[in-house]
Write a protein that holds these residues in place. Structure first.
Motif, PDB file in Angstrom:
ATOM      1  N   GLY A 173       0.760  -1.098   0.026  1.00  0.00           N
ATOM      2  CA  GLY A 173       0.105  -0.014  -0.212  1.00  0.00           C
ATOM      3  C   GLY A 173       0.939   1.281  -0.157  1.00  0.00           C
ATOM      4  N   ALA A 174       2.133   1.116   0.140  1.00  0.00           N
ATOM      5  CA  ALA A 174       2.926   2.298   0.080  1.00  0.00           C
ATOM      6  C   ALA A 174       2.732   3.202  -1.271  1.00  0.00           C
ATOM      7  N   ARG A 175       2.733   4.538  -1.017  1.00  0.00           N
ATOM      8  CA  ARG A 175       2.556   5.595  -1.923  1.00  0.00           C
ATOM      9  C   ARG A 175       3.455   6.547  -1.971  1.00  0.00           C
ATOM     10  N   LEU A 176       3.765   7.164  -3.101  1.00  0.00           N
ATOM     11  CA  LEU A 176       4.771   8.299  -3.163  1.00  0.00           C
ATOM     12  C   LEU A 176       3.903   9.378  -4.029  1.00  0.00           C
ATOM     13  N   GLY A 195       5.639  16.904  -9.803  1.00  0.00           N
ATOM     14  CA  GLY A 195       5.152  16.441 -11.088  1.00  0.00           C
ATOM     15  C   GLY A 195       3.746  15.954 -11.176  1.00  0.00           C
ATOM     16  N   GLY A 196       2.996  16.501 -10.005  1.00  0.00           N
ATOM     17  CA  GLY A 196       1.598  16.096  -9.914  1.00  0.00           C
ATOM     18  C   GLY A 196       1.048  14.579 -10.380  1.00  0.00           C
ATOM     19  N   HIS A 197       1.983  13.790  -9.879  1.00  0.00           N
ATOM     20  CA  HIS A 197       1.979  12.381 -10.176  1.00  0.00           C
ATOM     21  C   HIS A 197       2.132  11.358  -8.815  1.00  0.00           C
ATOM     22  N   THR A 198       1.346  10.508  -8.789  1.00  0.00           N
ATOM     23  CA  THR A 198       1.536   9.447  -7.833  1.00  0.00           C
ATOM     24  C   THR A 198       2.053   8.023  -8.111  1.00  0.00           C
ATOM     25  N   LEU A 199       3.030   7.677  -7.406  1.00  0.00           N
ATOM     26  CA  LEU A 199       3.259   6.270  -7.632  1.00  0.00           C
ATOM     27  C   LEU A 199       2.884   5.355  -6.710  1.00  0.00           C
ATOM     28  N   ALA A 200       2.236   4.167  -6.981  1.00  0.00           N
ATOM     29  CA  ALA A 200       1.624   3.438  -5.894  1.00  0.00           C
ATOM     30  C   ALA A 200       1.359   2.022  -6.486  1.00  0.00           C
ATOM     31  N   GLY A 201       1.237   1.060  -5.434  1.00  0.00           N
ATOM     32  CA  GLY A 201       1.143  -0.436  -6.223  1.00  0.00           C
ATOM     33  C   GLY A 201       2.239  -0.962  -7.334  1.00  0.00           C
ATOM     34  N   ASP A 202       1.418  -1.485  -8.467  1.00  0.00           N
ATOM     35  CA  ASP A 202       2.325  -2.217  -9.239  1.00  0.00           C
ATOM     36  C   ASP A 202       3.434  -1.169  -9.966  1.00  0.00           C
ATOM     37  N   GLU A 203       2.729   0.048 -10.294  1.00  0.00           N
ATOM     38  CA  GLU A 203       3.543   0.936 -10.822  1.00  0.00           C
ATOM     39  C   GLU A 203       4.670   1.556  -9.877  1.00  0.00           C
ATOM     40  N   LEU A 204       4.399   1.599  -8.652  1.00  0.00           N
ATOM     41  CA  LEU A 204       5.624   2.032  -7.736  1.00  0.00           C
ATOM     42  C   LEU A 204       6.785   0.763  -7.775  1.00  0.00           C
ATOM     43  N   VAL A 228      13.266   7.319  -5.642  1.00  0.00           N
ATOM     44  CA  VAL A 228      13.290   6.016  -6.641  1.00  0.00           C
ATOM     45  C   VAL A 228      14.657   5.833  -6.646  1.00  0.00           C
ATOM     46  N   ARG A 229      15.706   6.426  -6.792  1.00  0.00           N
ATOM     47  CA  ARG A 229      17.021   5.984  -6.673  1.00  0.00           C
ATOM     48  C   ARG A 229      17.522   5.341  -5.648  1.00  0.00           C
ATOM     49  N   TYR A 230      17.087   5.826  -4.596  1.00  0.00           N
ATOM     50  CA  TYR A 230      17.594   5.222  -3.053  1.00  0.00           C
ATOM     51  C   TYR A 230      16.713   4.064  -3.301  1.00  0.00           C
ATOM     52  N   LEU A 231      15.450   3.889  -3.263  1.00  0.00           N
ATOM     53  CA  LEU A 231      14.886   2.719  -3.016  1.00  0.00           C
ATOM     54  C   LEU A 231      15.277   1.634  -4.028  1.00  0.00           C
ATOM     55  N   GLY A 232      15.520   2.160  -5.421  1.00  0.00           N
ATOM     56  CA  GLY A 232      16.135   1.166  -6.299  1.00  0.00           C
ATOM     57  C   GLY A 232      17.531   0.396  -5.802  1.00  0.00           C
ATOM     58  N   ILE A 285       7.573   1.519   4.914  1.00  0.00           N
ATOM     59  CA  ILE A 285       8.003   0.182   5.312  1.00  0.00           C
ATOM     60  C   ILE A 285       6.361  -0.341   6.004  1.00  0.00           C
ATOM     61  N   ARG A 286       5.581   0.753   6.406  1.00  0.00           N
ATOM     62  CA  ARG A 286       4.372   0.353   6.787  1.00  0.00           C
ATOM     63  C   ARG A 286       3.024   0.408   5.966  1.00  0.00           C
ATOM     64  N   GLY A 287       3.505   0.805   4.692  1.00  0.00           N
ATOM     65  CA  GLY A 287       2.492   0.963   3.603  1.00  0.00           C
ATOM     66  C   GLY A 287       1.700   2.420   3.634  1.00  0.00           C
ATOM     67  N   ALA A 288       2.394   3.175   4.166  1.00  0.00           N
ATOM     68  CA  ALA A 288       1.743   4.653   4.213  1.00  0.00           C
ATOM     69  C   ALA A 288       2.164   5.466   3.112  1.00  0.00           C
ATOM     70  N   THR A 289       1.753   6.705   3.052  1.00  0.00           N
ATOM     71  CA  THR A 289       1.906   7.684   1.860  1.00  0.00           C
ATOM     72  C   THR A 289       3.194   8.643   2.518  1.00  0.00           C
ATOM     73  N   VAL A 290       4.072   8.941   1.558  1.00  0.00           N
ATOM     74  CA  VAL A 290       4.785   9.913   1.542  1.00  0.00           C
ATOM     75  C   VAL A 290       4.601  10.867   0.433  1.00  0.00           C
ATOM     76  N   VAL A 291       4.439  12.184   0.769  1.00  0.00           N
ATOM     77  CA  VAL A 291       4.396  13.431  -0.052  1.00  0.00           C
ATOM     78  C   VAL A 291       5.711  14.155  -0.173  1.00  0.00           C
TER      79      VAL A 291
END
Length: 471
Positions: A13-16, A21-30, A61-65, A192-198
């Motif tokens: 459930g984690a979301r960025l 950019g006016g865009h949200t990354l979540a689920g399979d796309e993230l 994304v670079r850090y997570l990658g 790590i808890r599936g929360a959202t980071v803005v």
């Protein structure tokens, strides 16, 4: 519960949310985006990755990658002085400097897609447990890198999430730089808890930040003492932001009266405030005062996080947990760094500390196991939550060309006071501006004062204790 080693940083459930950019990354796309980045970084030659890390989606994304790929990554302040960055590159020979500064690549590197890529395929492979590296100081001196194991990052993120009650409903804005351990821990403990980071770059004092808090219904705010000082001046009221229900504070001791003021404000709207204590060397949190005990334990740094333990080292070297005995604070836990690295070869070292960190802070435990910090052993200060070497600041003033030859720096809460011998107030102001420009921090963090004669000990060394009494 504390997350076990071997897990990833992205909970279900984690979301960025990318405000710029006016865009949200979540689920399979993230997951797909991070996986693609991991494959790209995994294909680079052996060695640590340096990443100039801004508050933007690309940096996250670079850090997570890198974390996903098992590539050790050093998060670098993009405002780091060019000469300091060049010296770090020389000492550590990274496989790449990602988001490199403009201009020619240094010797041994080529420029490609905005990155510096090492031309030699030969390099030291970092230890397999090593995940994240953070410099020990900002833009001064000769920083070492703190070596954080994957286990340390994950367990600390899980422990923070546990004590703060973070779940998938939480929405945290990026109120702090991501190359700063506190800012990084906010990111880690929420994802790590599936929360959202803005992801919003303007920071607590920017209008865009508060627009994002309102638009995305952010639930928490993380700040260092300077932020709370500024919010007080701005007459901040959580009533204006109904979704905001949690305040956290770390990065230095906040004045007790401000803790009380902001605790009262957030409690008045049904929220909570947490005061925390940590160091980069502990990935980074070690203690948190539970919100329900904040008033009764005012001035405390709290009990240790789950899985951690505090002792106090007395002058005779023995360690104790007996209440009210003051000494150096020693922390033990799975989040303690592997050790420092000063060059490329040391990146391959294993765990040098065995989970034990001598913090350099002085303090005591009370009868309930709550930690109270009373001072520091080492000559380290904090400016708005940023650790700085007091000796390096003195050298920076002497070499700034403003006309100061004798100067002594002492820590003073969330700023540094520097006593400059036999100069006028105009010279002191010039020195303050020089430090501000060098460290990219506000001039109010450097209180440069004229003094007739800097006091000395019989040995000829500066008498810092006498100066501390003047602050």
């Amino acid at each position: 519960m504390v997350v076990a080693a071997g897990s990833g940083l992205l909970g279900d459930g984690a979301r960025l949310v990318d405000v710029a950019g006016g865009h949200t990354l979540a689920g399979d796309e993230l997951a797909t985006t991070v996986r693609a980045e991991a494959e790209t970084l995994g294909a680079l030659p052996p060695g640590v990755l340096f990443a100039r890390t801004s508050v933007d989606l690309r940096s996250v994304v670079r850090y997570l990658g890198a974390f996903e790929a098992g590539r050790a990554i050093a998060l670098i302040d993009p405002a780091l002085d060019a000469d300091v960055l060049a010296e770090l590159v020389r000492r550590f020979r990274p496989a790449a400097v990602l988001a490199a500064p403009e201009g020619e690549a240094p010797a041994g590197y080529t420029l490609g897609d905005g990155d510096w890529l090492r031309t030699s395929a030969e390099g030291v492979t970092p230890h397999p447990d090593l995940a994240v590296l953070l410099p020990t100081s900002g833009s001064t001196g000769n920083p070492k890198l703190v070596r954080l194991a994957r286990t340390a990052v994950l367990t600390n993120a899980g422990a923070i999430a546990e004590v703060l009650g973070i779940d998938g409903d939480e929405v945290a804005p990026t109120s702090l730089p991501l190359h700063y351990s506190y800012g990084l821990s906010v990111l880690n403990s929420h994802l790590i808890r599936g929360a959202t980071v803005v992801v919003e770059p303007s920071g607590v004092l920017g209008r865009g930040f508060w627009d994002a808090v309102e638009a995305h219904k952010c639930t928490s705010l993380a700040g260092v003492p300077y932020h709370y000082e500024m919010l007080r001046r701005l007459k901040f009221s959580p009533e204006k932001y109904p979704s905001l229900r949690t305040l956290t504070q770390a990065g230095g001791k906040l004045r007790d009266d401000l803790v009380t003021e902001f605790n009262d404000k957030i409690r008045a709207v049904g929220g909570r405030m947490f005061v925390m204590y940590g160091q980069t060397e502990a990935a980074p949190r070690m203690a948190t005062v539970p919100a329900e005990h904040l008033t009764a334990k005012l001035g405390s740094a709290g009990p240790p996080l789950p899985g951690g333990e505090f002792t106090v080292r007395r002058d005779d070297g023995e360690e104790t947990t007996h209440p009210k005995i003051t000494g150096e604070i020693v922390y033990r836990g799975p989040n303690v760094m592997m050790g420092y690295a000063e060059n490329e070869a040391e990146l391959a070292h294993g765990d040098d500390l065995g989970g034990t960190l001598a913090t350099g802070d002085l303090g005591y435990l009370d009868e309930d196991g709550f930690l109270f910090i009373t001072g520091r052993l080492k000559r380290i200060g904090k400016v708005f939550g940023n650790r700085v070497s007091l000796d390096d600041l003195e050298q920076a003033v002497r070499s700034s060309g403003v006309g100061i030859d004798v100067v002594a720096a002492v820590a003073a809460g969330d700023k540094v006071v520097l006593f400059a011998e036999k100069v006028g107030k105009d010279v002191c102001k010039a020195a303050s501006r020089a430090l501000s420009e060098r460290l990219h921090l506000h001039t109010s963090g450097f209180d440069v004062r004229p003094i007739d004669t800097v006091p000395l000990l019989a040995s000829g060394k500066i008498d810092y204790r006498t100066l501390e009494a003047e602050v």
